[in-house]
Scaffold this active site. Structure first.
Site, PDB file in Angstrom:
ATOM      1  N   ARG A 206       0.593  -1.179   0.165  1.00 42.02           N
ATOM      2  CA  ARG A 206       0.131   0.019  -0.314  1.00 42.02           C
ATOM      3  C   ARG A 206       0.871   1.282   0.382  1.00 42.02           C
ATOM      4  O   ARG A 206       2.394   1.083   0.795  1.00 42.02           O
ATOM      5  CB  ARG A 206      -1.202   0.236   1.617  1.00 42.02           C
ATOM      6  CG  ARG A 206      -1.463  -0.885   1.210  1.00 42.02           C
ATOM      7  CD  ARG A 206      -2.927  -0.636   2.163  1.00 42.02           C
ATOM      8  NE  ARG A 206      -3.926  -2.184   2.352  1.00 42.02           N
ATOM      9  CZ  ARG A 206      -4.358  -3.727   2.643  1.00 42.02           C
ATOM     10  NH1 ARG A 206      -2.380  -3.625   3.439  1.00 42.02           N
ATOM     11  NH2 ARG A 206      -5.085  -4.025   2.351  1.00 42.02           N
ATOM     12  N   LYS A 233      -2.486  -2.319   7.894  1.00 42.02           N
ATOM     13  CA  LYS A 233      -4.175  -2.040   7.463  1.00 42.02           C
ATOM     14  C   LYS A 233      -4.936  -3.558   8.802  1.00 42.02           C
ATOM     15  O   LYS A 233      -5.251  -3.294   9.160  1.00 42.02           O
ATOM     16  CB  LYS A 233      -4.589  -2.069   6.074  1.00 42.02           C
ATOM     17  CG  LYS A 233      -6.060  -1.532   6.337  1.00 42.02           C
ATOM     18  CD  LYS A 233      -6.304  -1.358   4.563  1.00 42.02           C
ATOM     19  CE  LYS A 233      -8.356  -1.112   5.333  1.00 42.02           C
ATOM     20  NZ  LYS A 233      -8.924  -1.010   3.661  1.00 42.02           N
ATOM     21  N   TRP A 323      -3.803  -9.472   3.391  1.00 44.93           N
ATOM     22  CA  TRP A 323      -5.458  -9.509   3.439  1.00 44.93           C
ATOM     23  C   TRP A 323      -5.709 -10.236   4.910  1.00 44.93           C
ATOM     24  O   TRP A 323      -5.410 -11.105   5.259  1.00 44.93           O
ATOM     25  CB  TRP A 323      -5.670  -9.413   1.937  1.00 44.93           C
ATOM     26  CG  TRP A 323      -6.078  -8.421   1.111  1.00 44.93           C
ATOM     27  CD1 TRP A 323      -6.487  -7.302   0.817  1.00 44.93           C
ATOM     28  CD2 TRP A 323      -5.198  -8.683  -0.068  1.00 44.93           C
ATOM     29  NE1 TRP A 323      -6.244  -7.046   0.043  1.00 44.93           N
ATOM     30  CE2 TRP A 323      -5.644  -7.320  -1.093  1.00 44.93           C
ATOM     31  CE3 TRP A 323      -4.942  -9.486  -0.955  1.00 44.93           C
ATOM     32  CZ2 TRP A 323      -4.664  -6.991  -1.968  1.00 44.93           C
ATOM     33  CZ3 TRP A 323      -3.933  -9.606  -2.082  1.00 44.93           C
ATOM     34  CH2 TRP A 323      -4.151  -8.031  -2.568  1.00 44.93           C
ATOM     35  N   TYR A 332     -10.130 -10.700  -7.007  1.00 47.09           N
ATOM     36  CA  TYR A 332      -9.441 -11.422  -8.562  1.00 47.09           C
ATOM     37  C   TYR A 332      -9.098 -12.209  -8.837  1.00 47.09           C
ATOM     38  O   TYR A 332      -8.604 -13.069  -9.996  1.00 47.09           O
ATOM     39  CB  TYR A 332      -7.852 -11.121  -8.070  1.00 47.09           C
ATOM     40  CG  TYR A 332      -7.699 -10.109  -7.158  1.00 47.09           C
ATOM     41  CD1 TYR A 332      -7.049  -8.469  -8.055  1.00 47.09           C
ATOM     42  CD2 TYR A 332      -7.649  -9.695  -5.793  1.00 47.09           C
ATOM     43  CE1 TYR A 332      -7.319  -7.480  -6.931  1.00 47.09           C
ATOM     44  CE2 TYR A 332      -7.274  -8.479  -5.034  1.00 47.09           C
ATOM     45  CZ  TYR A 332      -7.414  -6.684  -6.155  1.00 47.09           C
ATOM     46  OH  TYR A 332      -7.163  -6.135  -5.439  1.00 47.09           O
TER      47      TYR A 332
END
Length: 359
Positions: A206, A233, A323, A332
């Site tokens: 990111r 995150k 993730w 995806y």
């Protein structure tokens, strides 16, 4: 005095002594209007008397719940985004009793949010666009509202939270660059941004993890970098294997001069870390490269899309990208059709074989 001001806030604060003793209660009334603050104070004082003398259950306001909700979630990566939504909700719910927040009120708030014009930040300040905010934005705001109410149920401040419907969200296509587009973009970007963009395409990190990368997080000998839990995150550490191209990008940063206070920063421009990547230089490079509708975050989408198209298993991609859930990675999955090939091939070969047999 029971009402007073603090230098750190424009709102009035209260100080109350519960009947029959107990700890002194301090807090914000949530308003700058003294008359409203006095009303809030008097109502709270009456509630305390009812609790102590009549055994009534305490009544809490939206403001009370928000303060505790934020306090319970300090340190979470998503808290700053939640605070943005809570500040917007304040205009609709400040001072409202939790028991008065029903489905009709939530629906009205959702409608008010939906009718707001979409705003983007430009160099000249906020700019309103001609279309309203998306259904996804509405869901996120209402989601924070309901998260506070659900937390209040856990605290036994509420018996139950209202049940509402989520606005229907149409999934948008994932924007990713082809290798040719990426090559054109890198050629048009200034050197410092081109290096950061290529590193993003090689690692999938990111933007904040790229701009904030420190040399203490890089091992060029082992060809690995890492993101600490408090930088991720999902609040989980991420191990980042470095490709030949990623290592080459990092080696190009070594001879760059840095200001003493930024000596640990990897990516710098004129000695200081680069925090803003979507600048005029980025937009002009996109235009020269003939690329439309592309954000910096789309470099991460591109990295993930290329991985899937090359056959990287979804579970491996989840770990590489840091993730939290498989749902985020499944976006995806449609880009890979290898598992479908065995079913298509017989359909394309059979008619040809039948035609030859007939001859």
């Amino acid at each position: 005095m029971s009402l007073f001001k603090r230098s750190s806030s424009p709102n009035w604060y209260y100080k109350l002594y519960p009947p029959g003793g107990g700890p002194v209660l301090y807090g914000s009334t949530g308003t700058q209007d003294k008359a409203k603050a006095q009303e809030f104070h008097d109502r709270l004082k009456a509630d305390l008397w009812d609790q102590a003398k009549l055994g009534h259950k305490p009544r809490y306001t939206w403001n009370d719940a928000v303060i505790r909700y934020i306090g319970d979630r300090e340190g979470l990566a998503s808290l700053e985004t939640s605070k943005t939504h809570l500040r917007w909700l304040d205009q609709h719910l400040s001072g409202v009793q939790l028991t008065d927040i029903d489905r009709s009120r939530i629906d009205a708030i959702a409608h008010a949010k939906r009718m707001e014009p979409r705003v983007v930040q430009t160099r000249k300040g906020p700019k309103k666009l001609g279309r309203n905010v998306s259904a996804g934005t509405v869901n996120r705001v209402v989601g924070v509202l309901k998260a506070v109410l659900n937390a209040a149920v856990e605290w036994e401040w509420l018996d139950r939270a209202p049940v509402t419907k989520r606005a229907k969200v149409v999934s948008k296509r994932i924007r990713w660059l082809t290798p040719v587009e990426a090559e054109r973009l890198l050629a048009e970007l200034p050197t410092h941004l081109a290096d950061m963009a290529q590193f993003s395409l090689e690692t999938g990190l990111r933007r904040s993890n790229v701009t904030g990368l420190q040399w203490s997080q890089v091992d060029l000998v082992r060809r690995v970098a890492w993101i600490h839990p408090d930088q991720a995150k999902a609040r989980k550490a991420i191990t980042v294997p470095l490709s030949d191209a990623a290592v080459a990008v990092l080696r190009r940063q070594l001879p760059k001069k840095r200001k003493p206070e930024h000596v640990e920063s990897v990516f710098v421009y004129h000695g200081s870390p680069v925090y803003q990547t979507v600048t005029a230089a980025w937009k002009k490079a996109l235009k020269r490269a003939g690329i439309r509708d592309c954000r910096w975050h789309d470099l991460r989408h591109t990295w993930a899309s290329w991985h899937v198209q090359r056959g990287t298993p979804i579970q491996v991609l989840k770990e590489l990208g840091g993730w939290e859930t498989m749902e985020m990675v499944q976006r995806y999955a449609h880009l890979s059709a290898d598992h479908l090939s065995q079913w298509v091939q017989p359909m394309t070969e059979a008619p040809a074989k039948l035609h030859l047999a007939a001859r």
